[in-house]
Design a protein around this motif. Structure first.
Motif, PDB file in Angstrom:
ATOM      1  N   PRO A   1      55.665 -33.217 -40.309  1.00  0.00           N
ATOM      2  CA  PRO A   1      54.912 -32.551 -40.182  1.00  0.00           C
ATOM      3  C   PRO A   1      54.337 -33.251 -38.233  1.00  0.00           C
ATOM      4  CG  PRO A   1      54.436 -34.229 -41.787  1.00  0.00           C
ATOM      5  CD  PRO A   1      55.157 -33.635 -41.293  1.00  0.00           C
ATOM      6  N   ARG A   2      55.087 -33.486 -37.406  1.00  0.00           N
ATOM      7  CA  ARG A   2      54.531 -34.064 -36.183  1.00  0.00           C
ATOM      8  C   ARG A   2      55.015 -32.884 -35.217  1.00  0.00           C
ATOM      9  NH1 ARG A   2      58.337 -37.230 -33.760  1.00  0.00           N
ATOM     10  NH2 ARG A   2      60.612 -37.185 -35.507  1.00  0.00           N
ATOM     11  N   GLU A   3      54.034 -32.850 -34.101  1.00  0.00           N
ATOM     12  CA  GLU A   3      54.317 -31.953 -33.354  1.00  0.00           C
ATOM     13  C   GLU A   3      55.477 -33.308 -32.123  1.00  0.00           C
ATOM     14  OE1 GLU A   3      52.294 -29.151 -30.685  1.00  0.00           O
ATOM     15  OE2 GLU A   3      52.265 -31.283 -29.804  1.00  0.00           O
ATOM     16  N   ARG A   4      56.403 -33.067 -31.957  1.00  0.00           N
ATOM     17  CA  ARG A   4      57.709 -33.152 -31.025  1.00  0.00           C
ATOM     18  C   ARG A   4      58.203 -32.265 -30.608  1.00  0.00           C
ATOM     19  NH1 ARG A   4      58.678 -31.962 -36.461  1.00  0.00           N
ATOM     20  NH2 ARG A   4      60.917 -32.201 -36.657  1.00  0.00           N
ATOM     21  N   THR A   5      58.838 -33.426 -29.383  1.00  0.00           N
ATOM     22  CA  THR A   5      60.228 -32.301 -28.083  1.00  0.00           C
ATOM     23  C   THR A   5      61.237 -32.926 -28.393  1.00  0.00           C
ATOM     24  OG1 THR A   5      58.246 -32.730 -26.518  1.00  0.00           O
ATOM     25  CG2 THR A   5      60.673 -32.301 -25.429  1.00  0.00           C
ATOM     26  N   VAL A   6      62.282 -31.724 -28.826  1.00  0.00           N
ATOM     27  CA  VAL A   6      63.405 -31.384 -29.304  1.00  0.00           C
ATOM     28  C   VAL A   6      64.522 -30.986 -28.431  1.00  0.00           C
ATOM     29  CG1 VAL A   6      64.715 -31.127 -30.575  1.00  0.00           C
ATOM     30  CG2 VAL A   6      62.909 -31.552 -31.626  1.00  0.00           C
ATOM     31  N   LEU A   7      65.241 -31.545 -27.774  1.00  0.00           N
ATOM     32  CA  LEU A   7      66.613 -31.567 -26.281  1.00  0.00           C
ATOM     33  C   LEU A   7      67.590 -31.439 -27.763  1.00  0.00           C
ATOM     34  CD1 LEU A   7      67.331 -31.578 -23.846  1.00  0.00           C
ATOM     35  CD2 LEU A   7      68.343 -33.992 -24.454  1.00  0.00           C
ATOM     36  N   ALA A   8      68.002 -29.913 -26.833  1.00  0.00           N
ATOM     37  CA  ALA A   8      69.091 -29.068 -28.787  1.00  0.00           C
ATOM     38  C   ALA A   8      69.508 -28.784 -27.340  1.00  0.00           C
ATOM     39  CB  ALA A   8      68.710 -28.285 -28.764  1.00  0.00           C
ATOM     40  N   SER A   9      71.531 -28.339 -27.817  1.00  0.00           N
ATOM     41  CA  SER A   9      72.468 -27.290 -27.060  1.00  0.00           C
ATOM     42  C   SER A   9      72.481 -26.625 -28.306  1.00  0.00           C
ATOM     43  CB  SER A   9      73.757 -28.269 -26.592  1.00  0.00           C
ATOM     44  OG  SER A   9      74.139 -28.343 -28.024  1.00  0.00           O
ATOM     45  N   ARG A  10      73.101 -25.312 -27.105  1.00  0.00           N
ATOM     46  CA  ARG A  10      73.463 -23.859 -27.777  1.00  0.00           C
ATOM     47  C   ARG A  10      74.878 -24.343 -28.726  1.00  0.00           C
ATOM     48  NH1 ARG A  10      73.612 -19.000 -24.292  1.00  0.00           N
ATOM     49  NH2 ARG A  10      72.421 -19.720 -22.974  1.00  0.00           N
ATOM     50  N   ALA A  11      74.358 -23.315 -29.817  1.00  0.00           N
ATOM     51  CA  ALA A  11      75.696 -23.082 -30.671  1.00  0.00           C
ATOM     52  C   ALA A  11      76.969 -22.233 -29.802  1.00  0.00           C
ATOM     53  CB  ALA A  11      75.593 -22.460 -32.297  1.00  0.00           C
TER      54      ALA A  11
ATOM     55  N   VAL B   1      59.140 -28.320 -30.902  1.00  0.00           N
ATOM     56  CA  VAL B   1      58.534 -27.975 -32.316  1.00  0.00           C
ATOM     57  C   VAL B   1      57.339 -28.693 -33.065  1.00  0.00           C
ATOM     58  CG1 VAL B   1      59.200 -28.604 -35.117  1.00  0.00           C
ATOM     59  CG2 VAL B   1      61.232 -28.757 -33.432  1.00  0.00           C
ATOM     60  N   ALA B   2      56.355 -27.730 -33.730  1.00  0.00           N
ATOM     61  CA  ALA B   2      55.087 -28.083 -33.925  1.00  0.00           C
ATOM     62  C   ALA B   2      54.658 -28.799 -35.009  1.00  0.00           C
ATOM     63  CB  ALA B   2      54.447 -25.935 -33.908  1.00  0.00           C
ATOM     64  N   ALA B   3      53.828 -28.795 -35.274  1.00  0.00           N
ATOM     65  CA  ALA B   3      53.454 -29.050 -36.266  1.00  0.00           C
ATOM     66  C   ALA B   3      54.083 -28.415 -37.734  1.00  0.00           C
ATOM     67  CB  ALA B   3      52.190 -29.894 -36.915  1.00  0.00           C
ATOM     68  N   ALA B   4      53.283 -27.515 -37.653  1.00  0.00           N
ATOM     69  CA  ALA B   4      53.221 -26.568 -37.964  1.00  0.00           C
ATOM     70  C   ALA B   4      54.545 -25.175 -39.155  1.00  0.00           C
ATOM     71  CB  ALA B   4      52.071 -25.423 -38.369  1.00  0.00           C
ATOM     72  N   ASP B   5      55.403 -26.074 -38.007  1.00  0.00           N
ATOM     73  CA  ASP B   5      56.551 -25.223 -38.583  1.00  0.00           C
ATOM     74  C   ASP B   5      58.074 -26.456 -39.126  1.00  0.00           C
ATOM     75  OD1 ASP B   5      56.224 -22.903 -36.660  1.00  0.00           O
ATOM     76  OD2 ASP B   5      56.643 -24.328 -34.825  1.00  0.00           O
ATOM     77  N   ASP B   6      57.967 -26.676 -39.656  1.00  0.00           N
ATOM     78  CA  ASP B   6      58.782 -28.407 -39.990  1.00  0.00           C
ATOM     79  C   ASP B   6      58.061 -28.712 -41.733  1.00  0.00           C
ATOM     80  OD1 ASP B   6      60.607 -29.783 -41.056  1.00  0.00           O
ATOM     81  OD2 ASP B   6      61.125 -30.461 -39.288  1.00  0.00           O
ATOM     82  N   PRO B   7      57.786 -28.401 -42.109  1.00  0.00           N
ATOM     83  CA  PRO B   7      56.646 -29.189 -43.104  1.00  0.00           C
ATOM     84  C   PRO B   7      57.540 -29.915 -44.159  1.00  0.00           C
ATOM     85  CG  PRO B   7      57.293 -26.572 -43.736  1.00  0.00           C
ATOM     86  CD  PRO B   7      58.239 -27.133 -42.436  1.00  0.00           C
TER      87      PRO B   7
END
Length: 352
Positions: free
Chosen positions: A70-80, A61-67
């Motif tokens: 606003p920090r770049e981070r790695t997210v672990l996810a599963s699918r819906a 997740v880039a900083a510009a994608d989440d107002p």
């Protein structure tokens, strides 16, 4: 009094069971009926899938994608659940909800996949029409091939080129181990295609030239096992630490060392504010099926020949034995020079 005629004076023994008096059985789960309406997920954030591992997806997740954060981070996810039939691959832009903080132990959920600009696919073999999605949204394909040990395979590189043209991806070639053999005879097969070529040796890595080509783009690396693909990626991205194998001295075949695909950021040294590129490493393959590719997909990569091909008769195969093929007429009357004729030969080889 007939037994067929009810007696109005006698009470109806079944009156208690009239339709309007039947009691509705309560819902045992006390929940509302399912609806086809789905949540809009207005709070979803955008991320790019960088790794896939047994039903878990790593997204950046880039900083510009989440107002809101606003920090770049790695997210672990599963699918819906509604995406269980939708393939999610490296390079996909996805919508994430839930715990998108990226903290240890957190798990988000992928609820949507954005439209893909490009899609690199392969099939198990040429008879298999079922496509296997490999990478999404790639701009370039770097075909890594060794000049020797293992011996280069023209047909395999042809297949990579066909897949790149079909996907709308720009192909590049990096030939390694040029200290072991002269690469020019092999590269002559692709000279007419005008594909950029990088020559590499153990003590002469063209890292500056490759990094310049990668800057600001997403590049998928493909190649036969044992050609040095992982070694090249480790040189471009030192923190990658991709496993490196060896070539069997008896069979001349490389050993599969990259068992999964992964996207890595390739920054340009000394250019802190410059654009960084993305490198997608894929497992080495010994075959690359093209059962899903149509001739039209291959022809789309030869834009300089498209105008001539439009004058070909309907159903023309554009091969040597095709009657009244306009490509042959263009070579005969000089509309195509020697370089153009070489491109026609390359096109026919790819179509075959």
């Amino acid at each position: 009094m007939s037994w067929l005629t009810p007696d109005d004076d006698v009470d109806d023994p079944y009156a208690a069971y009239a339709d309007h008096e039947v009691r509705q059985r309560p819902n045992p789960k006390a929940n509302r009926p399912r609806t086809k309406r789905r949540p809009e997920h207005a709070d979803a954030v955008t991320g790019m899938v960088t790794a896939v591992d047994r039903g878990r997806y790593t997204a950046l997740v880039a900083a510009a994608d989440d107002p809101a954060d606003p920090r770049e981070r790695t997210v672990l996810a599963s699918r819906a659940r509604e995406l269980r039939r939708t393939p999610i691959v490296i390079g996909d832009r996805v919508q994430l909800v839930g715990d998108t903080s990226g903290d240890a132990g957190s798990l988000a959920r992928i609820v949507a996949v954005a439209d893909r600009r490009t899609l690199l696919r392969r099939s198990a073999d040429d008879s298999d029409r079922v496509e296997r999605v490999m990478v999404a949204n790639a701009d370039q394909m770097l075909i890594v091939v060794a000049a020797a040990n293992p011996e280069p395979r023209v047909r395999l590189v042809d297949r990579y080129l066909v897949a790149a043209y079909d996907a709308g991806i720009t192909p590049l070639i990096c030939i390694t181990k040029v200290d072991l053999a002269d690469p020019e005879p092999f590269l002559s097969h692709f000279a007419a295609l005008e594909v950029p070529v990088f020559r590499s040796a153990p003590d002469a890595w063209p890292l500056a030239e490759i990094r310049a080509a990668l800057a600001g783009r997403t590049t998928v690396f493909v190649g036969h096992s044992g050609v040095g693909k992982s070694t090249l990626i480790n040189a471009l991205v030192p923190e990658a630490e991709r496993a490196i194998g060896h070539v069997n001295e008896v069979t001349g075949r490389g050993r599969h060392t990259s068992s999964s695909s992964v996207a890595l950021r390739a920054a340009t040294p000394g250019a802190e504010n410059g654009p960084s590129g993305w490198v997608i490493d894929t497992p080495g393959v010994r075959s690359f099926g093209l059962g899903h590719v149509t001739p039209e997909g291959i022809l789309s990569g030869f834009t300089d020949l498209a105008r001539i091909i439009e004058s070909c008769p309907r159903g023309c195969t554009h091969q040597h034995d095709a009657p009244d093929c306009e490509l042959d007429a263009a070579i005969a009357d000089g509309r195509l020079d020697a370089a153009g004729a070489a491109r026609v030969e390359s096109l026919r080889r790819l179509l075959a």
